[in-house]
Design an enzyme around this catalytic site. Structure first.
Site: not given
Ligand SMILES: *Cc1c(COP(=O)(O)O)cnc(C)c1O
Length: 452
Positions: A162, A257, A289
């Site tokens: 994701y 990511d 995060k």
């Molecule tokens: C949480 C997450 C996102 C999206 O971040 P948001 O701040 O919720 O838009 C993208 N990539 C990864 C791996 C994530 O865990």
């Protein structure tokens, strides 16, 4: 919108199944009138586990207090950011001080420089970062930059990874999309994912086949540094190396990511645990995060050569009214300052204690399960065999997880409300909090073992 057998969609939450949470149930009822599903991010609605989401009134250290006055040990940590615990005094002081000097300037400010310097200092391959406000924005911008830099269109992603709700990446995504069992999202035109190729995670052969067929069209491969949005599924040994080697052979970029893993798995994120790679570092990284400390701050970065293609230096446009917000960057900076080298072994020890106790309790009840790790991030999969990809992640007993979840919740432990998520601990999880978790596990394991 249909649900797959692997991801049963529970009935909509209602007041009758939360006798111990009347205030949450009442707020939910009001919320559903003015907010779709009553929530501002789908997984919060408890659809994967059923029941009434708890409306949290306050949080401190490892504890959440809901609007009914019940206290929970928090193993969600806001889905990762609260690595120091809630309302950490140093972060609170930094935020209060920053807010006292104004909320947003729309001009450059010093905190942006300090936070960018801190991130670049921690993650060795980075030369420059740009700050944004969410992980979604970070991955969206990184993909645009990769396309602008290479002059190519195709993006390769892995099933179950994701990357936020970017249109082009909402194909076979994990997280809330996994629990809602949307193969894709409505409202994403086919043209938006036409240039997205989805490959099974940890499958080098499949990736090689895609590059053999379309190598010259591929702008980038994007991967979760260690997958956390289908539950925790770390890359198999050599997988990241293979991604680097294959992308480089074909002139494509590698985007790692680290929105979830960044500054969570080690002081330098997953890269700090697994890198440096013999085949070279990823070209672009994304963060969110932890680096926002609970405020909206995120980033993407890479070499100066690639980052200089961004406006105002280059032709790839990217902007944000609140990017580098002075209060959010103060929170992020104070949080990263608290992410000292000695924090990580403590997080791992806390996580290990909880995971070992959970595993023992489930084993006692004969519940098949597998624990998987990425640093201190871990998931309990309710299946006996290890999970290496999304198909395997979906092949688990999510109903048993739902029973386990609700027993824990009743006993004052707030787990992630879905079987497809990581559990998170913080530096504030002390003996009292861990003790409350451990004490709750046997009854929860019994609930998992016995339906109805
Ligand atoms: C949480 C997450 C996102 C999206 O971040 P948001 O701040 O919720 O838009 C993208 N990539 C990864 C791996 C994530 O865990």
């Amino acid at each position: 919108m249909t649900s797959s057998p692997a991801s049963p969609v529970a009935p909509a939450p209602d007041a009758t199944n939360a006798p111990d949470a009347p205030a949450s149930a009442a707020l939910l009822e009001r919320a559903t009138r003015v907010i779709p599903g009553g929530v501002n991010s789908p997984v919060r609605a408890f659809r994967a586990v059923g029941g009434t989401p708890r409306f949290i009134a306050s949080a401190t250290g490892p504890w959440l207090t809901d609007v009914d006055g019940r206290r929970y040990v928090d193993l969600l940590c806001s889905w990762g950011p609260m690595i120091l615990g809630h309302a950490h005094p140093d972060v609170l002081a930094a935020v209060t001080e920053a807010a006292g000097r104004g909320f947003s300037f729309g001009t450059p400010s010093e905190n942006e420089v300090l936070l960018a310097e801190e991130i670049v200092r921690r993650v060795e391959p980075l030369e420059q970062v740009r700050l944004v406000s969410s992980g979604t924005e970070a991955t969206m911008s990184a993909v645009r930059l990769a396309r602008g830099f290479t002059g190519r269109s195709v993006i390769v992603k892995f099933a179950g990874c994701y990357h936020g709700h970017v249109d082009a990446l909402l194909a076979a995504a994990g997280s809330g999309v996994a629990t809602l069992a949307l193969p894709d999202s409505a409202g994403v035109p086919r043209e938006m994912t036409m240039d997205t190729v989805v490959v099974p995670y940890n499958d080098v052969e499949a990736l090689e086949a895609v590059f053999t067929a379309r190598g010259s069209e591929i702008a980038a491969v994007i991967t979760e540094a260690a997958a956390g949005n289908m539950g925790v599924v770390p890359p198999a040994p050599g997988f990241t190396e293979a991604l680097r080697r294959i992308t480089r052979e074909h002139g494509a970029l590698l985007i790692s990511d680290e929105v979830m893993t960044g500054f969570r798995c080690s002081p330098a994120g997953w890269f700090g645990l697994e890198g440096p790679y013999a085949a070279g570092a990823p070209d672009l990284f994304t963060f969110g995060k932890v680096m926002g400390g609970g405020f909206p701050a995120a980033a993407f970065g890479g070499s100066a050569e690639i980052m200089s293609r961004l406006a105002p230096l280059g032709p790839v446009y990217q902007a944000g009214t609140l990017s580098g917000n002075p209060v959010a960057t103060a929170a992020g900076l104070a949080t990263l300052k608290g992410c000292t080298d000695d924090l990580y072994p403590r997080l791992e020890a806390t996580a290990r204690t909880i995971a070992d106790a959970a595993s023992a309790a489930l084993a006692d009840e004969g519940v098949p399960h597998t624990v998987q790790w990425a640093g201190s991030m871990f998931s309990m999969f309710f299946r006996g065999a290890p999970v290496t990809n999304y198909d395997e992640a979906r092949d688990q007993d999510t109903a048993a997880y739902g029973r386990f979840f609700h027993s824990m919740l009743e006993q004052g432990v707030h787990l992630p409300p879905s079987a497809f998520e990581s559990w998170f601990v913080s530096g504030a999880h002390d003996d009292e909090a861990v003790g409350q978790v451990v004490a709750a596990l046997p009854a929860a394991a019994r609930a998992a073992a016995h339906a109805g």
